[in-house]
Design a protein around this motif. Structure first.
Motif, short mmCIF file in Angstrom:
data_model
loop_
_atom_site.label_atom_id
_atom_site.label_comp_id
_atom_site.label_asym_id
_atom_site.label_seq_id
_atom_site.Cartn_x
_atom_site.Cartn_y
_atom_site.Cartn_z
N HIS A 258 0.81 -1.21 0.00
CA HIS A 258 0.00 0.00 0.00
C HIS A 258 0.85 1.26 0.00
O HIS A 258 0.43 2.29 -0.54
N LEU A 259 2.03 1.20 0.56
CA LEU A 259 2.91 2.36 0.53
C LEU A 259 3.64 2.49 -0.80
O LEU A 259 3.88 3.60 -1.28
N TYR A 260 3.97 1.35 -1.40
CA TYR A 260 4.73 1.34 -2.65
C TYR A 260 4.08 0.37 -3.64
O TYR A 260 4.62 -0.69 -3.94
N PRO A 261 2.90 0.71 -4.15
CA PRO A 261 2.14 -0.25 -4.94
C PRO A 261 2.81 -0.69 -6.24
O PRO A 261 2.47 -1.75 -6.77
N GLN A 262 3.76 0.10 -6.76
CA GLN A 262 4.41 -0.28 -8.00
C GLN A 262 5.65 -1.14 -7.79
O GLN A 262 6.29 -1.56 -8.76
#
Length: 311
Positions: A258-262
């Motif tokens: 959720h913080l770094y979805p990519q």
């Protein structure tokens, strides 16, 4: 904890290592999924049904994880190609386009868990909850146990899909009809392979593959989100083993996603290990050592009453 104390997005720069840059692990997962699916379907008559169910559920839940990866990552190939590679509806129940739209909306972290705003929330507005009949509240509370989520959870999920889609049609919204027509055309091809070529009855495919696959996917979602005063505290991490980690493409370490979805799925475990303490401080130490621990706590006990505390 403030966002500035979290690892910077610059830490997610593409790796110079060629196989990471071209995301070869994702290609390997894709090939493994389709090869295993075809093998299970083709040899279904020779495999004892408990093993067939276990394998079929794993492969379909794994495919769902690959679709999730295609929504957020796999940026080394064009969008149209990654969509085409995960589009085949072997899961048997949800068009990829609708999943992508719904899940993208879910990633508005500021509305996580809010009923009516978060597309993946299991919460209900307090006024709605108070108006439900006792039997319906009992069903929803059972769905908040792990046993309930794995058994009645798939039925409730399908019910929700039907209500949403028929609600659109009743309201005169036909924009998703082409998506469904494409889905059913693809599903006809899938079931043609399953039944017409491999000789597996369609009812058996749905009973042994589709419903258990949906159930296994709901295992990951069971503990992912709860209400919390800040968005970071609403997302969990489950430090599971490689069996579940690979199945969910490490999306079980959900706060990272959720913080770094990519972030590519195969980068998540190392990132989690390097920054574990900072990530746990951010999400209020909402962490579990594995799914067996979750089962021990909530197999028969509701994880929370799904009446949203703030709504």
């Amino acid at each position: 904890m403030q966002e500035k104390s979290l690892p910077r997005a610059a830490a997610l720069a593409p790796s110079p290592i060629w196989w990471r840059r071209w995301e070869l692990p994702t290609w390997g997962v894709m090939l493994a999924i389709y090869a295993c699916w075809f093998a299970l379907v083709w040899f279904h008559a020779s495999i004892p049904w408990p093993l067939l169910m276990l394998g079929g559920a794993y492969v379909l839940a794994w495919h769902f994880s690959l679709q999730h990866e295609a929504i957020h990552g796999w940026r080394s190939i064009p969008r149209w190609l990654r969509t085409a590679l995960v589009w085949p509806p072997i899961g048997g129940w949800l068009p990829f386009e609708l999943y992508k739209r719904s899940h993208t909306a879910h990633h508005r972290n500021t509305v996580l868990t809010y009923p009516g705003e978060d597309t993946e929330s299991v919460y209900h507005r307090q006024a709605d909850w108070s108006g439900y009949s006792r039997p319906w509240r009992a069903v929803l509370l059972f769905n908040q146990t792990l046993l309930g989520r794995l058994t009645v959870g798939p039925i409730l999920r399908l019910r929700k899909l039907v209500l949403i889609e028929f609600g659109k049609l009743r309201a005169g919204d036909f924009r998703d009809v082409p998506i469904w027509l494409g889905f059913f055309a693809g599903l006809a091809v899938v079931l043609g392979v399953v039944s017409g070529i491999a000789g597996m009855p369609v009812w058996q495919y749905y009973l042994i593959f589709v419903l258990p696959g949906l159930s296994l996917g709901l295992l990951r979602a069971f503990i992912e989100h709860r209400w919390g005063p800040t968005p970071g505290e609403r997302t969990a991490s489950v430090e599971s083993n490689w069996v579940f980690g690979l199945l969910f493409l490490w999306n079980n370490l959900h706060i990272v996603h959720h913080l770094y979805p990519q972030m590519a799925w195969f980068e998540i475990p190392g990132f989690w290990r390097r920054h574990r303490e900072r990530l746990l401080a951010h999400n209020g130490h909402y962490v579990f050592p594995g799914y067996f621990d979750i089962a021990r706590r909530w197999l028969l006990k509701p994880v929370f009453v799904p009446a949203h505390p703030a709504r």
